[in-house]
Design an enzyme around this catalytic site. Structure first.
Site, PDB file in Angstrom:
ATOM      1  N   HIS A  18       0.829  -1.206   0.000  1.00 29.54           N
ATOM      2  CA  HIS A  18       0.000   0.000   0.000  1.00 29.54           C
ATOM      3  C   HIS A  18       0.868   1.263   0.000  1.00 29.54           C
ATOM      4  CE1 HIS A  18      -3.115  -2.678   2.208  1.00 29.54           C
ATOM      5  NE2 HIS A  18      -3.579  -2.479   0.987  1.00 29.54           N
ATOM      6  N   LYS A  42     -16.452  -7.095   4.494  1.00 31.71           N
ATOM      7  CA  LYS A  42     -15.210  -7.872   4.578  1.00 31.71           C
ATOM      8  C   LYS A  42     -14.892  -8.265   6.017  1.00 31.71           C
ATOM      9  CE  LYS A  42     -11.796  -7.514   0.922  1.00 31.71           C
ATOM     10  NZ  LYS A  42     -10.504  -6.931   0.510  1.00 31.71           N
ATOM     11  N   ARG A  98      -1.779  -6.614  -8.359  1.00 35.81           N
ATOM     12  CA  ARG A  98      -0.602  -7.426  -8.026  1.00 35.81           C
ATOM     13  C   ARG A  98      -0.424  -8.552  -9.028  1.00 35.81           C
ATOM     14  NH1 ARG A  98      -2.946  -8.083  -2.201  1.00 35.81           N
ATOM     15  NH2 ARG A  98      -4.601  -8.494  -3.672  1.00 35.81           N
ATOM     16  N   SER A 136      -2.896  -8.177   2.498  1.00 38.11           N
ATOM     17  CA  SER A 136      -3.278  -8.033   3.911  1.00 38.11           C
ATOM     18  C   SER A 136      -3.758  -9.357   4.496  1.00 38.11           C
ATOM     19  CB  SER A 136      -4.387  -6.987   4.047  1.00 38.11           C
ATOM     20  OG  SER A 136      -3.941  -5.742   3.591  1.00 38.11           O
TER      21      SER A 136
HETATM   22  O1  PNS Z   1      -8.532  -3.011  -0.149  1.00 37.56           O
HETATM   23  P1  PNS Z   1      -9.781  -3.616  -0.698  1.00 37.56           P
HETATM   24  O2  PNS Z   1     -10.471  -4.430   0.355  1.00 37.56           O
HETATM   25  O3  PNS Z   1      -9.533  -4.400  -1.947  1.00 37.56           O
HETATM   26  O4  PNS Z   1     -10.733  -2.391  -1.069  1.00 37.56           O
HETATM   27  C1  PNS Z   1     -12.038  -2.607  -1.506  1.00 37.56           C
HETATM   28  C2  PNS Z   1     -12.846  -1.294  -1.504  1.00 37.56           C
HETATM   29  C3  PNS Z   1     -12.831  -0.646  -0.141  1.00 37.56           C
HETATM   30  C4  PNS Z   1     -12.278  -0.337  -2.506  1.00 37.56           C
HETATM   31  C5  PNS Z   1     -14.310  -1.673  -1.921  1.00 37.56           C
HETATM   32  O5  PNS Z   1     -14.783  -2.706  -1.124  1.00 37.56           O
HETATM   33  C6  PNS Z   1     -15.254  -0.486  -1.827  1.00 37.56           C
HETATM   34  O6  PNS Z   1     -15.262   0.360  -2.695  1.00 37.56           O
HETATM   35  N1  PNS Z   1     -16.056  -0.415  -0.738  1.00 37.56           N
HETATM   36  C7  PNS Z   1     -17.003   0.648  -0.528  1.00 37.56           C
HETATM   37  C8  PNS Z   1     -18.428   0.197  -0.869  1.00 37.56           C
HETATM   38  C9  PNS Z   1     -18.658   0.217  -2.350  1.00 37.56           C
HETATM   39  O7  PNS Z   1     -18.700   1.244  -2.988  1.00 37.56           O
HETATM   40  N2  PNS Z   1     -18.848  -0.975  -2.940  1.00 37.56           N
HETATM   41  C10 PNS Z   1     -19.111  -1.137  -4.355  1.00 37.56           C
HETATM   42  C11 PNS Z   1     -17.828  -1.278  -5.142  1.00 37.56           C
HETATM   43  S1  PNS Z   1     -18.203  -1.522  -6.867  1.00 37.56           S
END
Ligand code: PNS
Length: 171
Positions: A18, A42, A98, A136
């Site tokens: 990150h 999550k 990645r 993570s």
């Molecule tokens: O680090 P991550 O877990 O891969 O990040 C995922 C994240 C936080 C970017 C995604 O889960 C997100 O955007 N969450 C907010 C809710 C949302 O908008 N969900 C729809 C995504 S299309």
């Protein structure tokens, strides 16, 4: 150059992968906001406040050492990413890739976000060679079994994980 870019994630926990993204993304925009998502779906191990705090500590440290300039800040958010991007007036969404396995999920997310917010462009940065396998999820698993995560995460994060898994043996 984008005016405001948003680098969102769960950051559960923040890794060196990150940090690499933050450094590189910060050169592509006038202002970079690292958005720490609540992301209840999550079921994060660390609280939103703790995840944000750990990102904040590293951003302050990187500013002090000159790895990044003053154009980076951290904010926590709940709800939809696209709504948060609108609130910030961000025009660019940064995501890290990645491996090929990341692609399908990222492609779906970028497409859905585009439909919800046409003016927001998702830009993918490939992880640097050194960090390409750091996830993570793996870091937490190693920490849970008492393994050494010092090459994956900053010192503060490592300490937090040690405390967490010492106190809550069954997480
Ligand atoms: O680090 P991550 O877990 O891969 O990040 C995922 C994240 C936080 C970017 C995604 O889960 C997100 O955007 N969450 C907010 C809710 C949302 O908008 N969900 C729809 C995504 S299309």
């Amino acid at each position: 150059m984008a005016h405001i870019a948003l680098y969102p994630g769960t950051f559960d926990p923040l890794t060196f992968g990150h940090l690499d993204m933050i450094v590189r993304a910060s050169t592509l925009c006038k202002k970079l906001i690292v958005g720490v998502a609540e992301n209840p779906g999550k079921n994060p191990t660390l609280s939103l406040d703790k995840r944000k705090e750990l990102v904040e500590i590293e951003i302050i440290r990187m500013k002090e050492t000159g790895s990044i300039s003053e154009n980076v800040e951290v904010q926590a958010f709940t709800g939809l990413l696209t709504e948060f991007a609108k609130l910030l007036d961000a025009s660019m969404l940064i995501r890290g890739l990645r491996a090929v396995s990341d692609f399908e999920y990222e492609f779906q997310m970028a497409s859905a976000n585009k439909r919800l917010h046409q003016k927001l462009e998702t830009v993918f940065l490939t992880a640097s060679e050194k960090q390409h396998f750091v996830a993570s999820r793996l870091v937490k698993e190693i920490a849970r079994y008492g393994g050494d995560v010092s090459s994956f995460v900053p010192k503060n994060v490592e300490q937090e994980l040690i405390l967490l898994f010492r106190d809550k043996k069954n997480i």
